[in-house]
Design an enzyme around this catalytic site. Structure first.
Site, short mmCIF file in Angstrom:
data_model
loop_
_atom_site.label_atom_id
_atom_site.label_comp_id
_atom_site.label_asym_id
_atom_site.label_seq_id
_atom_site.Cartn_x
_atom_site.Cartn_y
_atom_site.Cartn_z
N GLN A 88 21.51 110.33 9.74
CA GLN A 88 22.82 109.67 9.67
C GLN A 88 22.63 108.17 9.57
O GLN A 88 23.60 107.43 9.41
CB GLN A 88 23.62 109.98 10.94
CG GLN A 88 23.90 111.45 11.14
CD GLN A 88 24.40 111.72 12.55
OE1 GLN A 88 25.60 111.69 12.81
NE2 GLN A 88 23.50 111.96 13.47
N ASN A 89 21.39 107.71 9.72
CA ASN A 89 21.13 106.27 9.76
C ASN A 89 21.14 105.68 8.36
O ASN A 89 20.67 106.28 7.41
CB ASN A 89 19.80 105.99 10.44
CG ASN A 89 19.78 106.46 11.87
OD1 ASN A 89 20.85 106.71 12.44
ND2 ASN A 89 18.61 106.60 12.45
N HIS A 106 24.81 109.55 5.37
CA HIS A 106 25.83 108.50 5.50
C HIS A 106 25.53 107.29 4.62
O HIS A 106 26.09 106.21 4.83
CB HIS A 106 25.94 108.05 6.96
CG HIS A 106 26.60 109.08 7.84
ND1 HIS A 106 26.58 109.02 9.22
CD2 HIS A 106 27.29 110.20 7.55
CE1 HIS A 106 27.23 110.07 9.72
NE2 HIS A 106 27.66 110.80 8.72
N CYS A 136 29.56 97.43 -15.08
CA CYS A 136 30.90 97.34 -15.68
C CYS A 136 31.54 95.97 -15.46
O CYS A 136 32.63 95.71 -15.97
CB CYS A 136 31.82 98.44 -15.14
SG CYS A 136 32.36 98.17 -13.43
N GLY A 172 18.30 111.69 18.88
CA GLY A 172 18.97 110.39 19.03
C GLY A 172 20.34 110.33 18.41
O GLY A 172 20.70 109.31 17.83
N THR A 173 21.10 111.40 18.56
CA THR A 173 22.47 111.37 18.06
C THR A 173 23.41 111.93 19.12
O THR A 173 23.08 112.90 19.80
CB THR A 173 22.62 112.13 16.72
OG1 THR A 173 23.99 112.14 16.32
CG2 THR A 173 22.09 113.54 16.78
P1 OAD Z 1 25.58 107.13 18.62
O1 OAD Z 1 25.58 105.69 18.98
O2 OAD Z 1 26.87 107.85 18.67
O3 OAD Z 1 24.57 107.92 19.55
C1 OAD Z 1 23.27 107.46 19.77
C2 OAD Z 1 22.54 108.47 20.64
O4 OAD Z 1 21.19 108.02 20.78
C3 OAD Z 1 23.10 108.62 22.05
O5 OAD Z 1 23.23 110.01 22.34
C4 OAD Z 1 22.04 107.97 22.96
O6 OAD Z 1 21.90 108.63 24.19
C5 OAD Z 1 20.78 108.15 22.13
N1 OAD Z 1 19.74 107.14 22.35
C6 OAD Z 1 19.88 105.82 22.61
N2 OAD Z 1 18.70 105.21 22.72
C7 OAD Z 1 17.76 106.17 22.53
C8 OAD Z 1 16.33 106.19 22.51
N3 OAD Z 1 15.63 105.08 22.73
N4 OAD Z 1 15.71 107.36 22.27
C9 OAD Z 1 16.41 108.50 22.06
N5 OAD Z 1 17.76 108.54 22.06
C10 OAD Z 1 18.43 107.41 22.28
O7 OAD Z 1 24.91 107.22 17.17
P2 OAD Z 1 24.95 108.43 16.11
O8 OAD Z 1 25.03 109.73 16.81
O9 OAD Z 1 23.85 108.20 15.16
O10 OAD Z 1 28.53 106.76 11.09
O11 OAD Z 1 26.32 108.13 15.39
C11 OAD Z 1 26.74 108.96 14.35
C12 OAD Z 1 27.53 108.17 13.33
O12 OAD Z 1 28.59 107.47 13.99
C13 OAD Z 1 26.76 107.08 12.64
O13 OAD Z 1 26.00 107.56 11.54
C14 OAD Z 1 27.84 106.14 12.18
C15 OAD Z 1 28.65 106.11 13.46
O14 OAD Z 1 29.97 105.78 13.34
C16 OAD Z 1 29.17 106.01 10.18
O15 OAD Z 1 29.23 104.78 10.26
C17 OAD Z 1 29.79 106.80 9.07
#
Ligand code: OAD
Length: 229
Positions: A88-89, A106, A136, A172-173
């Site tokens: 998603q990154n 994404h 364009c 990490g999501t």
């Molecule tokens: P989030 O910020 O929602 O979640 C990050 C996750 O990583 C959390 O569950 C943390 O506990 C975990 N975390 C933090 N530090 C960590 C580490 N050092 N090691 C392991 N885990 C760790 O981010 P995403 O789930 O990626 O979309 O967010 C999903 C989407 O929401 C993104 O792609 C973005 C955002 O809005 C768009 O912009 C379309």
């Protein structure tokens, strides 16, 4: 032969210095998501949105991949096409660590997209609303990022990979954003085991959880799968 689908989120890049979205002090506590990550926000104030992503691009280009990214690159080298890496990154840290064929559902901060003709090119460091499309010539350029309300990329391919997976791993999501948050259920429906690797377990429905920072937990898990290398 084991087929693995890995989904990564902002947590894998956190220890490379890139902020997550929903942790304390995360990006969505500093910025209004509606203003910077929706087509409507872009229509209202394109400069604000460009400035937001210009800052994300500067951070991403200055960041270095960490041991979590490197471990997944080793896993990919060992497994070939049996590993599907979906992220998603929008940063390019998986590629910087050596992963190939990464599916950016994404979009990517390094790519610019013409909202008028669909052309794509390498994004300059700074984008602005008046930039002309190289194809364009219309000033309709935007970062190639999937905003809320838009359809993530490569969903058909991801669905096919999930249907064939023996193991689905979310790293990490937070599992707050669909459709990615539903991959665990999709994978389970077709018989895959499921594993979450995260600093703190999310509310997700996984068979197994490894709690810890990505730079430690991911290499440890990869060593389980392919040996320490
Ligand atoms: P989030 O910020 O929602 O979640 C990050 C996750 O990583 C959390 O569950 C943390 O506990 C975990 N975390 C933090 N530090 C960590 C580490 N050092 N090691 C392991 N885990 C760790 O981010 P995403 O789930 O990626 O979309 O967010 C999903 C989407 O929401 C993104 O792609 C973005 C955002 O809005 C768009 O912009 C379309």
């Amino acid at each position: 032969m084991t087929r693995i689908v890995v989904l990564t989120g902002a947590g894998i890049s956190a220890e490379s210095g890139l902020g997550t979205f929903r942790d304390v002090g995360g990006l969505w506590s500093q910025y209004d998501l509606e203003e910077v990550a929706t087509p409507q926000g872009f229509a209202r104030n394109p400069r604000l949105v460009h400035d937001f992503y210009n800052a994300r691009r500067a951070n991403a280009r200055a960041a270095l991949p960490n041991a979590g990214h490197a471990a997944l690159a080793r896993l990919g080298a060992a497994m070939g096409d049996d590993l599907t890496l979906v992220t998603q990154n929008i940063d390019g840290l998986h590629e910087a660590a050596g992963s190939t064929g990464v599916i950016h559902m994404h979009g990517e901060i390094d790519i610019a997209l013409c909202g008028a003709c669909g052309a794509r090119w390498t994004a300059p460091d700074e984008m602005a609303p008046e930039d002309a499309c190289p194809d364009c010539a219309r000033p309709a350029t935007r970062p190639d990022i999937v905003w809320f309300g838009e359809m993530p990329y490569h969903m058909e391919e991801i669905g096919a990979r999930l249907a064939r997976a023996d193991l689905f791993v979310a790293i990490g999501t937070s599992g707050e954003v669909y459709p990615a948050a539903g991959f665990v259920d999709e994978a389970r429906r077709t018989g895959a085991r499921t594993l979450e690797i995260n600093l703190e377990p999310s509310r997700g429905r996984f068979d197994r959880v490894i709690a810890g920072p990505a730079t430690e937990a991911v290499p440890a898990w990869v060593a389980e799968v392919i040996g320490a290398g």
